[in-house]
Scaffold this motif. Sequence first.
Motif, PDB file in Angstrom:
ATOM      1  N   ILE A  32     -43.756 -54.691 -47.683  1.00 40.47           N
ATOM      2  CA  ILE A  32     -45.219 -54.653 -47.670  1.00 40.47           C
ATOM      3  C   ILE A  32     -45.762 -55.945 -47.080  1.00 40.47           C
ATOM      4  O   ILE A  32     -45.073 -56.962 -47.068  1.00 40.47           O
ATOM      5  CB  ILE A  32     -45.770 -54.465 -49.105  1.00 40.47           C
ATOM      6  N   PRO A  33     -47.007 -55.921 -46.610  1.00 41.66           N
ATOM      7  CA  PRO A  33     -47.638 -57.186 -46.218  1.00 41.66           C
ATOM      8  C   PRO A  33     -47.751 -58.079 -47.459  1.00 41.66           C
ATOM      9  O   PRO A  33     -48.140 -57.615 -48.528  1.00 41.66           O
ATOM     10  CB  PRO A  33     -49.018 -56.769 -45.715  1.00 41.66           C
ATOM     11  N   SER A  34     -47.400 -59.339 -47.330  1.00 36.83           N
ATOM     12  CA  SER A  34     -47.366 -60.235 -48.490  1.00 36.83           C
ATOM     13  C   SER A  34     -48.692 -60.354 -49.213  1.00 36.83           C
ATOM     14  O   SER A  34     -48.727 -60.479 -50.435  1.00 36.83           O
ATOM     15  CB  SER A  34     -46.858 -61.617 -48.072  1.00 36.83           C
ATOM     16  N   GLU A  35     -49.790 -60.278 -48.478  1.00 35.84           N
ATOM     17  CA  GLU A  35     -51.091 -60.412 -49.138  1.00 35.84           C
ATOM     18  C   GLU A  35     -51.408 -59.233 -50.060  1.00 35.84           C
ATOM     19  O   GLU A  35     -52.299 -59.318 -50.904  1.00 35.84           O
ATOM     20  CB  GLU A  35     -52.232 -60.617 -48.119  1.00 35.84           C
ATOM     21  N   THR A  36     -50.649 -58.150 -49.955  1.00 32.81           N
ATOM     22  CA  THR A  36     -50.882 -56.988 -50.824  1.00 32.81           C
ATOM     23  C   THR A  36     -49.885 -56.907 -51.983  1.00 32.81           C
ATOM     24  O   THR A  36     -49.899 -55.933 -52.734  1.00 32.81           O
ATOM     25  CB  THR A  36     -50.795 -55.674 -50.013  1.00 32.81           C
ATOM     26  N   ALA A  37     -49.047 -57.917 -52.133  1.00 30.54           N
ATOM     27  CA  ALA A  37     -47.951 -57.840 -53.111  1.00 30.54           C
ATOM     28  C   ALA A  37     -48.434 -57.614 -54.541  1.00 30.54           C
ATOM     29  O   ALA A  37     -47.912 -56.738 -55.238  1.00 30.54           O
ATOM     30  CB  ALA A  37     -47.082 -59.096 -53.039  1.00 30.54           C
ATOM     31  N   ILE A  38     -49.411 -58.371 -54.992  1.00 31.53           N
ATOM     32  CA  ILE A  38     -49.870 -58.238 -56.385  1.00 31.53           C
ATOM     33  C   ILE A  38     -50.480 -56.858 -56.622  1.00 31.53           C
ATOM     34  O   ILE A  38     -50.181 -56.217 -57.632  1.00 31.53           O
ATOM     35  CB  ILE A  38     -50.851 -59.364 -56.764  1.00 31.53           C
ATOM     36  N   SER A  39     -51.281 -56.365 -55.698  1.00 36.28           N
ATOM     37  CA  SER A  39     -51.885 -55.038 -55.888  1.00 36.28           C
ATOM     38  C   SER A  39     -50.817 -53.939 -55.831  1.00 36.28           C
ATOM     39  O   SER A  39     -50.860 -52.986 -56.610  1.00 36.28           O
ATOM     40  CB  SER A  39     -53.002 -54.775 -54.882  1.00 36.28           C
ATOM     41  N   PHE A  40     -49.842 -54.082 -54.931  1.00 38.96           N
ATOM     42  CA  PHE A  40     -48.750 -53.111 -54.874  1.00 38.96           C
ATOM     43  C   PHE A  40     -47.990 -53.097 -56.191  1.00 38.96           C
ATOM     44  O   PHE A  40     -47.694 -52.035 -56.744  1.00 38.96           O
ATOM     45  CB  PHE A  40     -47.790 -53.437 -53.720  1.00 38.96           C
ATOM     46  N   LEU A  41     -47.656 -54.277 -56.704  1.00 39.02           N
ATOM     47  CA  LEU A  41     -46.887 -54.368 -57.944  1.00 39.02           C
ATOM     48  C   LEU A  41     -47.680 -53.856 -59.139  1.00 39.02           C
ATOM     49  O   LEU A  41     -47.110 -53.232 -60.036  1.00 39.02           O
ATOM     50  CB  LEU A  41     -46.418 -55.804 -58.173  1.00 39.02           C
ATOM     51  N   THR A  42     -48.973 -54.074 -59.150  1.00 36.66           N
ATOM     52  CA  THR A  42     -49.820 -53.549 -60.228  1.00 36.66           C
ATOM     53  C   THR A  42     -49.695 -52.028 -60.283  1.00 36.66           C
ATOM     54  O   THR A  42     -49.495 -51.443 -61.353  1.00 36.66           O
ATOM     55  CB  THR A  42     -51.289 -53.960 -60.024  1.00 36.66           C
ATOM     56  N   THR A  43     -49.791 -51.395 -59.143  1.00 39.10           N
ATOM     57  CA  THR A  43     -49.653 -49.943 -59.066  1.00 39.10           C
ATOM     58  C   THR A  43     -48.245 -49.509 -59.459  1.00 39.10           C
ATOM     59  O   THR A  43     -48.072 -48.572 -60.240  1.00 39.10           O
ATOM     60  CB  THR A  43     -49.982 -49.443 -57.643  1.00 39.10           C
TER      61      THR A  43
END
Length: 138
Positions: A32-43
């Motif tokens: 994933i793009p690194s800037e989306t890591a926290i939102s991806f992991l939350t989901t």
Amino acid sequence: MPRILSIDYGLKRTGIAVTDELEIIASGLTTIPSETAISFLTTYFSKEQVSEVLIGEPKQMNGEPSESTAIIEEFVKKFSKAFPEMKIIRVDERFTSKMAFQTMIDSGLNKKKRQNKALVDEISATIMLQDYLTRKMI
């Protein structure tokens, strides 16, 4: 049963791997793009049980922190803030990118596919995770 997740965090891309529910086999999940890591992991954490997260710790050959250490340390702080209950295990990620590239060659991927840096990141996260599982069973 919970899984173990592995993160190969980078400036642009983040490779993610996960175990099966028995925590025996590591498989690449995605890049994933690194800037989306926290939102991806939350989901992801809302859908799957995860017992611990491995985060790569970049080091130079002499064991000193590498130039990318500051970027990853900042991510670890954000991760800890977003997921305070999640157990984090830092693992040495030296050579994982080289090993991932060699794995791509050994598996017969053509030159164009081997140039896919997202695939290298995902395989690197998988290698970190499989190595951790192997050491854990010894």
